[in-house]
Motif scaffolding. Structure first.
Motif, PDB file in Angstrom:
ATOM      1  N   ARG A  37      61.925  33.509 -38.923  1.00 27.92           N
ATOM      2  CA  ARG A  37      60.491  33.259 -39.494  1.00 27.92           C
ATOM      3  C   ARG A  37      60.686  32.893 -40.820  1.00 27.92           C
ATOM      4  O   ARG A  37      60.484  31.588 -41.477  1.00 27.92           O
ATOM      5  N   SER A  52      62.245  37.094 -30.702  1.00 30.68           N
ATOM      6  CA  SER A  52      62.004  37.260 -32.125  1.00 30.68           C
ATOM      7  C   SER A  52      63.528  37.201 -32.725  1.00 30.68           C
ATOM      8  O   SER A  52      64.331  38.285 -32.733  1.00 30.68           O
ATOM      9  N   TYR A 103      55.514  28.616 -37.814  1.00 33.37           N
ATOM     10  CA  TYR A 103      56.495  29.397 -37.015  1.00 33.37           C
ATOM     11  C   TYR A 103      55.908  30.431 -36.118  1.00 33.37           C
ATOM     12  O   TYR A 103      54.835  31.236 -36.339  1.00 33.37           O
ATOM     13  N   THR A 104      56.252  30.446 -34.624  1.00 34.91           N
ATOM     14  CA  THR A 104      55.852  31.308 -33.861  1.00 34.91           C
ATOM     15  C   THR A 104      56.926  31.647 -33.120  1.00 34.91           C
ATOM     16  O   THR A 104      57.795  30.964 -32.540  1.00 34.91           O
ATOM     17  N   SER A 105      57.213  32.923 -32.764  1.00 33.79           N
ATOM     18  CA  SER A 105      58.206  33.504 -31.587  1.00 33.79           C
ATOM     19  C   SER A 105      57.524  34.222 -30.525  1.00 33.79           C
ATOM     20  O   SER A 105      56.201  34.778 -30.806  1.00 33.79           O
TER      21      SER A 105
END
Length: 152
Positions: free
Chosen positions: A74, A31, A85-87
């Motif tokens: 993000r 993240s 967007y993905t973490s």
């Protein structure tokens, strides 16, 4: 993500090295937060992506002389025009999907969904390297780009 990393993204874009891949979606291991000291780096990055500057209060969250109040990656990718967007981080910070990269698999709805996947200093913290790289491959769309920036 610091000044050097954002300069690297600016260079990748400026040299056309992101051309030909679907760069409207990004998945990151970890993240990530953004903290830079040079406001010109952010201006150059946004210019490279043909994007306007964020409002002054948001711009100030990205640029600071201390590590306080860091903005999430993000929000930066949103300003760059990325639609998705993905973490992935076991702590689920900043809206990350909570996955243990030592053991877990990428959820089906995220497989092959990202034109850009990044590993900006996360994989070296994971014991099961085979699973980390399997997850990266699972996240990346065919023809996508995997970017690794790790110590040494």
């Amino acid at each position: 993500m610091n000044d050097a990393m954002l300069g690297f993204y600016t260079d990748l874009r400026g040299l056309g090295l992101l051309a030909g891949i679907c760069v409207d979606s990004v998945a990151e291991l970890g993240s990530q937060t953004v903290w830079m000291q040079d406001p010109e780096r952010l201006k150059a990055l946004l210019a490279a992506f043909n994007r306007p500057l964020p409002p002054p209060e948001e711009f100030a969250r990205f640029v600071s002389d201390s590590a306080k109040n860091q903005a999430s990656a993000r929000s930066l990718f949103g300003y760059l025009g990325f639609k998705r967007y993905t973490s992935i981080d076991i702590d689920a910070a900043h809206g990350a999907i909570a996955i243990d990269l030592n053991f877990d698999e990428v959820p089906e709805e995220h497989r092959g969904a990202y034109g850009l996947t990044t590993n900006l200093g996360t994989s070296e913290h994971i014991l099961n390297q085979a699973n980390v790289f399997k997850c990266l491959h699972d996240l990346t769309a065919p023809g996508g780009l995997m970017l690794h920036v790790v110590p040494f």
